[in-house]
Scaffold this motif. Structure first.
Motif, short mmCIF file in Angstrom:
data_model
loop_
_atom_site.label_atom_id
_atom_site.label_comp_id
_atom_site.label_asym_id
_atom_site.label_seq_id
_atom_site.Cartn_x
_atom_site.Cartn_y
_atom_site.Cartn_z
N GLY A 93 48.33 33.81 43.71
CA GLY A 93 49.38 34.68 43.22
C GLY A 93 48.81 36.03 42.85
N CYS A 94 48.04 36.60 43.77
CA CYS A 94 47.24 37.78 43.45
C CYS A 94 48.05 39.07 43.40
CB CYS A 94 46.09 37.92 44.44
SG CYS A 94 46.60 38.23 46.15
N GLY A 95 49.35 38.99 43.74
CA GLY A 95 50.18 40.20 43.68
C GLY A 95 49.65 41.27 44.62
N THR A 96 49.53 42.49 44.12
CA THR A 96 49.05 43.59 44.95
C THR A 96 47.54 43.73 44.96
OG1 THR A 96 49.39 45.15 43.11
CG2 THR A 96 51.21 44.88 44.69
N GLY A 97 46.83 42.78 44.32
CA GLY A 97 45.39 42.65 44.50
C GLY A 97 44.48 43.45 43.59
N GLU A 98 45.01 44.02 42.50
CA GLU A 98 44.15 44.84 41.64
C GLU A 98 43.00 44.04 41.04
OE1 GLU A 98 47.40 44.90 41.51
OE2 GLU A 98 48.17 46.94 41.34
N PHE A 99 43.28 42.83 40.58
CA PHE A 99 42.22 42.02 39.97
C PHE A 99 41.13 41.69 40.99
CE2 PHE A 99 40.88 37.50 38.95
CZ PHE A 99 39.90 37.86 38.05
N LEU A 100 41.55 41.30 42.19
CA LEU A 100 40.58 40.98 43.24
C LEU A 100 39.74 42.21 43.60
CD1 LEU A 100 42.59 38.66 45.65
CD2 LEU A 100 40.70 38.02 44.16
N ALA A 101 40.39 43.35 43.72
CA ALA A 101 39.67 44.58 44.07
C ALA A 101 38.64 44.93 42.99
CB ALA A 101 40.66 45.72 44.26
N TYR A 102 39.04 44.76 41.74
CA TYR A 102 38.12 45.06 40.62
C TYR A 102 36.95 44.08 40.62
CZ TYR A 102 36.87 46.79 35.97
OH TYR A 102 36.22 47.38 34.91
N ALA A 103 37.26 42.79 40.83
CA ALA A 103 36.21 41.78 40.86
C ALA A 103 35.27 41.99 42.05
CB ALA A 103 36.82 40.38 40.91
N LYS A 104 35.84 42.35 43.19
CA LYS A 104 35.02 42.61 44.38
C LYS A 104 34.06 43.76 44.13
CE LYS A 104 35.45 43.55 49.36
NZ LYS A 104 36.41 43.82 50.48
N ASN A 105 34.51 44.76 43.41
CA ASN A 105 33.66 45.91 43.06
C ASN A 105 32.53 45.50 42.11
OD1 ASN A 105 33.14 48.79 43.24
ND2 ASN A 105 33.86 48.92 41.12
N LYS A 106 32.72 44.35 41.43
CA LYS A 106 31.69 43.82 40.53
C LYS A 106 30.90 42.68 41.20
CE LYS A 106 32.99 46.41 37.03
NZ LYS A 106 32.13 47.45 36.45
N ASN A 107 30.87 42.71 42.52
CA ASN A 107 30.03 41.80 43.33
C ASN A 107 30.54 40.36 43.40
OD1 ASN A 107 28.12 43.90 43.95
ND2 ASN A 107 27.29 43.63 41.86
N TRP A 108 31.83 40.17 43.21
CA TRP A 108 32.40 38.85 43.44
C TRP A 108 32.86 38.74 44.89
CZ3 TRP A 108 33.03 34.50 40.40
CH2 TRP A 108 32.58 34.62 39.08
N ASN A 109 32.69 37.55 45.46
CA ASN A 109 33.21 37.25 46.78
C ASN A 109 34.65 36.76 46.60
OD1 ASN A 109 30.68 37.65 48.24
ND2 ASN A 109 29.99 35.83 47.13
N THR A 110 35.59 37.57 47.00
CA THR A 110 36.99 37.34 46.60
C THR A 110 37.89 36.92 47.76
OG1 THR A 110 37.58 39.66 46.92
CG2 THR A 110 36.78 39.03 44.74
N VAL A 111 38.82 36.03 47.44
CA VAL A 111 39.88 35.61 48.34
C VAL A 111 41.17 35.51 47.52
CG1 VAL A 111 40.76 33.77 49.84
CG2 VAL A 111 38.32 34.32 49.86
N GLY A 112 42.28 35.91 48.11
CA GLY A 112 43.55 35.84 47.39
C GLY A 112 44.60 35.08 48.16
N VAL A 113 45.58 34.57 47.41
CA VAL A 113 46.77 33.95 47.99
C VAL A 113 47.99 34.65 47.40
CG1 VAL A 113 48.19 31.86 48.09
CG2 VAL A 113 45.72 31.69 48.41
#
Length: 278
Positions: A93-113
């Protein structure tokens, strides 16, 4: 037979203006929205549904987006506490992806649904890997799975939790954030409480409800954390629903009182649950 009774009726103030019952289920300590629409997508009007939008036009949208910026950093600090070498994150439920984008910028390997196409497109435009459903995910597991104000939206709740469990590492962490219908602001605003958000919210949880629900799936709640901003934002919307207009001073007061009372009883407007497999 489950012990159920109607607690009260509440309204879809956002899209349809239709009324729905909130049914109290004693066995699960949940409130359940009835009827649950077969075509739920029509209740997620992108013009009105704020978590599927990046807009900053109205005062409420501006407040929401500013608070979101603050909470993004707090969310990543939280998941960093539980990171493993792989640092893999699935946000459902990542919505428009702000959390994932922020986490990705902090070196997380991210996937959203994200089921909503409008929100999913906006997330994909941020160069994120986004899937339409859990069933579409490749066969892999994640260190962290998060659902930020998403669990209450999921139909076939137990089936979804069972599927989510298969996507989590044995040593992984499941993070669930949901509104708490036993908070002061919920009790004050009653049927006007904005966090009921019927019919988009199908289920309404207490702390006991989360423990009972996830115990069935062999999860244990290891920590519960407050979401301080939610009481203010929810009170702001609730004032508008109750009185027909926003009253910022009243909303701030009710939000503040809710947080003060919660310091002693733990019943914050929204809560984050940290869960692990048993």
């Amino acid at each position: 037979m489950l012990d159920k009774k109607i607690k009260f009726k509440t309204k879809d103030y956002l899209v349809s203006q239709e009324y729905f019952n909130l049914i109290f289920d004693k066995e699960s300590d949940m409130l359940i929205t009835e009827p649950q629409p077969e075509n739920i997508e029509k209740y997620y009007d992108p013009k009105n549904y704020i978590s599927h939008s990046d807009d900053k036009n109205s005062v409420i949208e501006k407040v929401y987006q500013q608070v979101k910026k603050i909470t993004l950093n707090e969310k990543v600090k939280l998941i960093d506490q539980y990171s493993l070498d792989e640092k893999s994150l699935l946000d459902i439920g990542c919505g428009t992806g702000e959390f994932l984008a922020y986490a990705k910028n902090k070196n997380w390997n991210t996937v959203g649904v994200e089921v909503n196409q409008n929100a999913r497109n906006k997330a994909s435009n941020k160069n994120l890997k986004i899937y339409k459903s859990l069933e579409d995910l490749p066969n892999r597991q994640f260190n962290i799975i998060s659902l930020w104000h998403v669990l209450e939206h999921l139909p076939n709740l137990n089936e979804k939790i069972s599927l989510i469990k298969t996507k989590l590492d044995d040593n992984g962490i499941l993070i669930i954030a949901v509104p708490n219908y036993k908070s002061y602001d919920a009790k004050h605003y009653k049927e006007f409480w904005a966090a009921y958000d019927t019919p988009r919210h199908l289920w309404h949880f207490s702390q006991d409800a989360i423990k009972i629900l996830f115990e069935k799936h062999n999860f244990k709640v290891t920590k519960t954390l407050p979401m301080y901003f939610d009481s203010f934002y929810v009170s702001l919307l609730s004032e508008k629903y109750k009185n027909g207009k926003s009253n910022y001073l009243k909303a701030f007061y009710r939000g503040l009182i809710s947080n003060i009372k919660a310091k002693s009883n733990g019943e914050y407007s929204s809560l984050i649950y940290i869960l692990k497999k048993k």
